[in-house]
Design a protein around this motif. Structure first.
Motif, mmCIF file in Angstrom:
data_model
loop_
_atom_site.group_PDB
_atom_site.id
_atom_site.type_symbol
_atom_site.label_atom_id
_atom_site.label_comp_id
_atom_site.label_asym_id
_atom_site.label_seq_id
_atom_site.Cartn_x
_atom_site.Cartn_y
_atom_site.Cartn_z
ATOM 1 N N ALA A 138 0.837 -1.207 0.000
ATOM 2 C CA ALA A 138 0.000 0.000 0.000
ATOM 3 C C ALA A 138 0.871 1.256 0.000
ATOM 4 O O ALA A 138 0.551 2.230 -0.676
ATOM 5 N N GLN A 139 1.980 1.235 0.732
ATOM 6 C CA GLN A 139 2.888 2.382 0.749
ATOM 7 C C GLN A 139 3.500 2.633 -0.621
ATOM 8 O O GLN A 139 3.892 3.737 -0.933
ATOM 9 N N ARG A 140 3.559 1.602 -1.455
ATOM 10 C CA ARG A 140 4.118 1.726 -2.801
ATOM 11 C C ARG A 140 3.045 2.041 -3.838
ATOM 12 O O ARG A 140 3.302 1.990 -5.032
ATOM 13 N N GLY A 141 1.829 2.327 -3.373
ATOM 14 C CA GLY A 141 0.775 2.741 -4.275
ATOM 15 C C GLY A 141 -0.088 1.622 -4.823
ATOM 16 O O GLY A 141 -0.943 1.856 -5.675
ATOM 17 N N VAL A 142 0.110 0.399 -4.346
ATOM 18 C CA VAL A 142 -0.713 -0.720 -4.793
ATOM 19 C C VAL A 142 -2.019 -0.702 -3.999
ATOM 20 O O VAL A 142 -2.012 -0.500 -2.788
ATOM 21 N N LYS A 143 -3.126 -0.930 -4.682
ATOM 22 C CA LYS A 143 -4.407 -1.036 -3.996
ATOM 23 C C LYS A 143 -4.473 -2.413 -3.340
ATOM 24 O O LYS A 143 -4.479 -3.437 -4.026
ATOM 25 N N VAL A 144 -4.515 -2.432 -2.017
ATOM 26 C CA VAL A 144 -4.421 -3.676 -1.263
ATOM 27 C C VAL A 144 -5.734 -3.969 -0.551
ATOM 28 O O VAL A 144 -6.312 -3.105 0.101
ATOM 29 N N LEU A 145 -6.164 -5.229 -0.674
ATOM 30 C CA LEU A 145 -7.316 -5.734 0.065
ATOM 31 C C LEU A 145 -6.845 -6.999 0.776
ATOM 32 O O LEU A 145 -6.447 -7.969 0.132
ATOM 33 N N LEU A 146 -6.856 -6.981 2.095
ATOM 34 C CA LEU A 146 -6.460 -8.132 2.895
ATOM 35 C C LEU A 146 -7.721 -8.841 3.364
ATOM 36 O O LEU A 146 -8.558 -8.246 4.046
ATOM 37 N N LEU A 147 -7.866 -10.094 2.973
ATOM 38 C CA LEU A 147 -9.005 -10.906 3.386
ATOM 39 C C LEU A 147 -8.525 -11.875 4.456
ATOM 40 O O LEU A 147 -7.704 -12.747 4.182
ATOM 41 N N GLU A 148 -9.029 -11.726 5.659
ATOM 42 C CA GLU A 148 -8.632 -12.555 6.799
ATOM 43 C C GLU A 148 -9.740 -13.536 7.103
ATOM 44 O O GLU A 148 -10.889 -13.133 7.303
ATOM 45 N N LYS A 149 -9.417 -14.829 7.128
ATOM 46 C CA LYS A 149 -10.459 -15.845 7.305
ATOM 47 C C LYS A 149 -11.126 -15.768 8.671
ATOM 48 O O LYS A 149 -12.272 -16.162 8.810
ATOM 49 N N SER A 150 -10.439 -15.263 9.673
ATOM 50 C CA SER A 150 -11.007 -15.174 11.014
ATOM 51 C C SER A 150 -10.806 -13.749 11.519
ATOM 52 O O SER A 150 -11.450 -12.830 11.043
ATOM 53 N N PHE A 151 -9.913 -13.579 12.470
ATOM 54 C CA PHE A 151 -9.557 -12.245 12.935
ATOM 55 C C PHE A 151 -8.039 -12.132 12.922
ATOM 56 O O PHE A 151 -7.334 -13.139 12.888
ATOM 57 N N LEU A 152 -7.544 -10.930 12.929
ATOM 58 C CA LEU A 152 -6.104 -10.698 12.823
ATOM 59 C C LEU A 152 -5.338 -11.419 13.936
ATOM 60 O O LEU A 152 -5.729 -11.348 15.101
ATOM 61 N N SER A 205 -0.777 -0.121 7.301
ATOM 62 C CA SER A 205 -1.379 -0.449 6.005
ATOM 63 C C SER A 205 -2.632 0.380 5.762
ATOM 64 O O SER A 205 -2.835 0.906 4.668
ATOM 65 N N ARG A 206 -3.460 0.476 6.774
ATOM 66 C CA ARG A 206 -4.692 1.286 6.642
ATOM 67 C C ARG A 206 -4.357 2.750 6.363
ATOM 68 O O ARG A 206 -5.013 3.385 5.548
ATOM 69 N N ARG A 207 -3.360 3.285 7.066
ATOM 70 C CA ARG A 207 -2.954 4.684 6.826
ATOM 71 C C ARG A 207 -2.512 4.888 5.384
ATOM 72 O O ARG A 207 -2.622 5.984 4.836
ATOM 73 N N SER A 208 -1.993 3.821 4.767
ATOM 74 C CA SER A 208 -1.531 3.898 3.383
ATOM 75 C C SER A 208 -2.609 3.521 2.381
ATOM 76 O O SER A 208 -2.350 3.433 1.186
ATOM 77 N N GLY A 209 -3.826 3.247 2.871
ATOM 78 C CA GLY A 209 -4.939 2.991 1.968
ATOM 79 C C GLY A 209 -5.393 1.552 1.842
ATOM 80 O O GLY A 209 -6.333 1.260 1.097
ATOM 81 N N ALA A 210 -4.761 0.627 2.543
ATOM 82 C CA ALA A 210 -5.177 -0.782 2.458
ATOM 83 C C ALA A 210 -6.530 -0.961 3.141
ATOM 84 O O ALA A 210 -6.868 -0.261 4.083
ATOM 85 N N GLU A 211 -7.272 -1.925 2.638
ATOM 86 C CA GLU A 211 -8.555 -2.287 3.239
ATOM 87 C C GLU A 211 -8.420 -3.695 3.813
ATOM 88 O O GLU A 211 -7.828 -4.572 3.187
ATOM 89 N N ILE A 212 -8.966 -3.901 5.001
ATOM 90 C CA ILE A 212 -8.893 -5.199 5.659
ATOM 91 C C ILE A 212 -10.314 -5.688 5.913
ATOM 92 O O ILE A 212 -11.144 -4.944 6.448
ATOM 93 N N VAL A 213 -10.596 -6.929 5.502
ATOM 94 C CA VAL A 213 -11.904 -7.541 5.742
ATOM 95 C C VAL A 213 -11.664 -8.794 6.576
ATOM 96 O O VAL A 213 -10.971 -9.715 6.140
ATOM 97 N N GLN A 214 -12.206 -8.824 7.780
ATOM 98 C CA GLN A 214 -12.045 -9.976 8.667
ATOM 99 C C GLN A 214 -13.261 -10.895 8.564
ATOM 100 O O GLN A 214 -14.282 -10.527 8.014
ATOM 101 N N ASP A 215 -13.113 -12.092 9.100
ATOM 102 C CA ASP A 215 -14.165 -13.113 9.052
ATOM 103 C C ASP A 215 -14.595 -13.354 7.606
ATOM 104 O O ASP A 215 -15.778 -13.372 7.277
ATOM 105 N N CYS A 216 -13.582 -13.531 6.744
ATOM 106 C CA CYS A 216 -13.829 -13.629 5.302
ATOM 107 C C CYS A 216 -12.938 -14.702 4.683
ATOM 108 O O CYS A 216 -11.983 -14.402 3.963
ATOM 109 N N PRO A 217 -13.233 -15.990 4.936
ATOM 110 C CA PRO A 217 -12.393 -17.046 4.372
ATOM 111 C C PRO A 217 -12.483 -17.123 2.847
ATOM 112 O O PRO A 217 -13.573 -17.043 2.280
ATOM 113 N N VAL A 218 -11.340 -17.264 2.211
ATOM 114 C CA VAL A 218 -11.279 -17.457 0.758
ATOM 115 C C VAL A 218 -11.573 -18.927 0.480
ATOM 116 O O VAL A 218 -10.965 -19.811 1.068
#
Length: 188
Positions: free
Chosen positions: A2-16, A137-150
């Motif tokens: 995210a700090q390098r300008g990549v649009k990041v979405l982190l999908l966490e299957k449970s919680f961090l 990561s959030r400060r740099s624009g990343a989005e985090i979605v918890q309880d989201c198993p792939v």
């Protein structure tokens, strides 16, 4: 990323930090047999050493030193590892069993002759480290979605198009499988 300008979405299957990270002892060391692994650990150490400047927040890093004890039959390999570590910049020293007695008086030292000592190593708090990385990561624009198993990687014509999850499909031309012990299942 995210700090390098990549649009990041982190999908966490449970919680961090729900898995091995949250249960880790948080050991921060560089002593490994493989050079690539040692180089990665040395690079990672720079983050723990300069955490506030690089990441922000607190990781709970505490320098304690690290002693790797090797049986006498592996002394040549131990010395070779230490030489490799020193060559790539890791502060690693060959110490005698009597040096270990002075460093850690409660250790039994009668069954080995030499050990490796890393004075800069220690431990960090895995949960604090995780949450500090997430906040950075959030400060740099990343989005985090918890309880989201792939549940599946979506392919089209042999190319990644995204992932299927319990919360719906997410489109992405790049998927990084960071599922740890479940990585093979996700890749399948």
């Amino acid at each position: 990323l995210a700090q390098r300008g990549v649009k990041v979405l982190l999908l966490e299957k449970s919680f961090l930090a729900a898995g091995a990270t949250g249960r880790s002892s948080g050991l921060v060391r560089m002593h490994y047999d493989l050079e690539l692994e040692s180089r990665l650990a040395w690079e990672s150490f720079q983050y723990f050493r300069d955490w506030r400047e690089r990441v922000g927040g607190d990781c709970g890093f505490t320098r304690t030193g690290f002693i790797f004890i090797s049986p006498p039959k592996h002394t040549d390999a131990l010395k070779s590892n230490i030489q490799m570590h020193q060559r790539i910049g890791i502060p690693s020293l060959l110490v005698t069993s009597q040096d270990v007695r002075r460093l850690a008086p409660y250790f039994f030292v009668d069954d080995f002759d030499f050990a490796a000592f890393e004075p800069e190593s220690g431990y960090a708090d895995p949960n604090s480290s995780t949450h500090a990385f997430i906040e950075a990561s959030r400060r740099s624009g990343a989005e985090i979605v918890q309880d989201c198993p792939v549940t599946d990687i979506i392919l089209n014509g042999g190319k990644v198009k995204g992932v299927r999850t319990a919360k719906g499909d997410f489109a992405s031309p790049i998927v990084v499988n960071a599922a740890g012990a479940w990585a093979a299942r996700v890749a399948q």
